[in-house]
Design a protein around this motif. Structure first.
Motif, PDB file in Angstrom:
ATOM      1  N   GLU A 276      83.311 -27.882 -40.644  1.00  0.00           N
ATOM      2  CA  GLU A 276      84.135 -28.446 -41.717  1.00  0.00           C
ATOM      3  C   GLU A 276      84.717 -27.313 -42.554  1.00  0.00           C
ATOM      4  OE1 GLU A 276      82.797 -32.111 -43.858  1.00  0.00           O
ATOM      5  OE2 GLU A 276      82.619 -30.713 -45.536  1.00  0.00           O
TER       6      GLU A 276
ATOM      7  N   ASN B 121      86.972 -26.238 -45.968  1.00  0.00           N
ATOM      8  CA  ASN B 121      87.491 -26.650 -47.271  1.00  0.00           C
ATOM      9  C   ASN B 121      87.694 -25.387 -48.099  1.00  0.00           C
ATOM     10  OD1 ASN B 121      88.345 -28.186 -49.436  1.00  0.00           O
ATOM     11  ND2 ASN B 121      86.281 -28.500 -50.231  1.00  0.00           N
TER      12      ASN B 121
ATOM     13  N   LEU C  95      89.149 -31.954 -46.863  1.00  0.00           N
ATOM     14  CA  LEU C  95      88.248 -31.494 -45.812  1.00  0.00           C
ATOM     15  C   LEU C  95      88.888 -31.640 -44.435  1.00  0.00           C
ATOM     16  CD1 LEU C  95      84.952 -33.154 -47.109  1.00  0.00           C
ATOM     17  CD2 LEU C  95      85.780 -30.848 -47.550  1.00  0.00           C
TER      18      LEU C  95
ATOM     19  N   HIS D 124      87.883 -31.185 -40.189  1.00  0.00           N
ATOM     20  CA  HIS D 124      86.921 -30.916 -39.127  1.00  0.00           C
ATOM     21  C   HIS D 124      87.631 -30.291 -37.933  1.00  0.00           C
ATOM     22  CE1 HIS D 124      83.259 -33.637 -40.244  1.00  0.00           C
ATOM     23  NE2 HIS D 124      83.628 -32.840 -41.225  1.00  0.00           N
TER      24      HIS D 124
ATOM     25  N   SER E 235      78.349 -30.376 -38.139  1.00  0.00           N
ATOM     26  CA  SER E 235      79.530 -30.640 -38.975  1.00  0.00           C
ATOM     27  C   SER E 235      79.384 -30.055 -40.375  1.00  0.00           C
ATOM     28  CB  SER E 235      79.803 -32.148 -39.064  1.00  0.00           C
ATOM     29  OG  SER E 235      79.792 -32.739 -37.784  1.00  0.00           O
TER      30      SER E 235
ATOM     31  N   ARG F 250      79.924 -27.426 -43.586  1.00  0.00           N
ATOM     32  CA  ARG F 250      81.052 -26.730 -44.191  1.00  0.00           C
ATOM     33  C   ARG F 250      80.874 -25.235 -44.017  1.00  0.00           C
ATOM     34  NH1 ARG F 250      82.588 -28.657 -50.035  1.00  0.00           N
ATOM     35  NH2 ARG F 250      82.689 -30.542 -48.746  1.00  0.00           N
TER      36      ARG F 250
ATOM     37  N   LYS G 109      88.273 -36.155 -43.741  1.00  0.00           N
ATOM     38  CA  LYS G 109      87.799 -34.971 -43.015  1.00  0.00           C
ATOM     39  C   LYS G 109      88.626 -34.671 -41.774  1.00  0.00           C
ATOM     40  CE  LYS G 109      83.106 -35.699 -44.755  1.00  0.00           C
ATOM     41  NZ  LYS G 109      81.677 -35.847 -44.434  1.00  0.00           N
TER      42      LYS G 109
END
Length: 387
Positions: free
Chosen positions: A92, A94, A101, A103, A132, A134, A163
């Protein structure tokens, strides 16, 4: 050239010791269960396990190689008997460049390369054991690291409202976050298909992938593709994404977008259809979850569809067929071996001898996209309404 069925986005729910990897994944979604179920029940030829960065998953794979249950291909990828395994991870992003977000999927050719990537990830995320997570780098930094290790970089389920790249990750263009030359393919997600995605001209250069994003054994192969390759290996798969030497994705099999959980815009409170702006006519709520169809309409930049695109076949998973419960599904598996056989090969006459005629006819109609569906949205799947 050979043809292979591939689902390249399957999560690990638990490790062999019982430790959670994908917290929302089923406890039965272990590595050993996945590869056996994908090969022997679903009838797939290739799977992408996208939590291979997790140290316990890596350890288990290395142990299986050590005892000879799994072998490493000289050109990358693993083999479990006839089943090919691609080593992937979902992460993820960001960062300052993103609007929300995003993916992404990263695939690597060997266990050694995945181990090196996992060691690097430890420096840039909080929990290396979970799926998954971040990663605290920019999209372009992640792309560069992936390429430094000879990997493939693929934005995941790009139109999902949450996401994803186009859900909320960018305002208009993937160039806000990524280097377009370092993207190897685009994963569409359950609520869109080729005809929808092609309305974004910047996606014309990429191969489209359709994968299950399975969080349980039953969801494996609810979306998949047929790939033409000489043999099953990472190198051959990479060539197929680039359409080199007659390697290519030959067909995408996916849900009718109307069956996806986020196709239409709905009220965030009661999930009634919602046009946006003003209040929900059902409950008076003002917030809404924008559907994939409306988001693509906002981003649309072309009406030109590429003639060279492979067909996108609206495939209805057997679990969506009304009246086809666990006992009848088990009977089909006992008679015909795998779900791929039932979905693609078994004639109507043979199906009628195994399950009620009405269900057999629905299975055959599902092959040709004849089933009528009610659109899903707001996290709820659509439904087949033709009975």
């Amino acid at each position: 050239m050979n043809e292979y069925y591939a689902d390249l986005h399957i999560h690990i729910g638990r490790t062999k010791s019982g430790k959670a990897v994908k917290i929302t994944g089923s406890k039965t979604l272990t590595l050993s269960n996945i590869i056996a179920h994908a090969r022997d029940v679903k009838g797939l030829d290739i799977v992408g396990i996208i939590d291979c960065h997790s140290p316990e998953v890596l350890n288990e794979l290395e142990e299986l190689v050590a005892v000879g249950e799994i072998t490493e291909h000289p050109d990358g990828g693993l083999k479990y008997g006839t089943l090919g395994i691609l080593l992937g991870t979902e992460l993820e992003i960001n960062s300052e460049e993103t609007s929300g977000l995003i993916h992404v999927l990263c695939f690597f050719p060997t266990l050694k390369k995945m181990r090196l990537f996992s060691e690097w990830l430890k420096l840039h995320l909080k929990n290396i054991h979970l799926s998954s997570q971040r990663v605290y780098v920019t999209g372009k930094e992640l792309q560069k690291k992936t390429k430094d290790l000879d990997g493939l970089f693929i934005p995941a389920h790009v139109f999902t409202p949450f996401k994803s790249l186009y859900g909320k990750g960018v305002k208009r263009s993937l160039t806000e976050v990524f280097d377009p030359l370092l993207i190897d393919a685009i994963e569409l997600g359950l609520s869109s298909d080729t005809s929808m995605a092609e309305q974004l001209a910047e996606l014309n250069r990429y191969t489209f992938l359709t994968n299950s994003d399975a969080h349980s054994l039953a969801k494996i192969a609810r979306e998949y593709q047929k790939i033409a390759m000489q043999e099953i290996s990472f190198k051959e798969f990479s060539k197929a994404l680039k359409k080199e030497d007659e390697r290519m994705v030959k067909a995408n099999y996916g849900l009718d977008p109307l069956l996806g959980k986020y196709h239409r815009t709905v009220c965030a409170n009661c999930t009634a259809p919602f046009s946006g702006g003003g209040l929900c006519e059902e409950c008076g709520h003002s917030r809404f979850i924008k559907g994939v169809a409306d988001r693509i309409s906002e981003l649309k930049s072309t009406d030109h569809l590429l003639a060279s695109r492979p067909p996108y076949i609206h495939q209805v998973p057997l679990e969506f067929i009304p009246g086809l419960g666990p006992k009848l599904l088990e009977r089909l598996m006992d008679h015909f071996g795998t779900e791929m056989a039932v979905l693609h090969e078994v004639p109507l006459s043979a199906l009628i001898e195994t399950v009620p005629t009405k269900i057999a006819e629905l299975i055959v109609k599902a092959r040709s996209g004849e089933l009528k569906v009610h659109a899903g949205g707001g996290g709820k799947y659509g439904k087949i309404i033709h009975l």
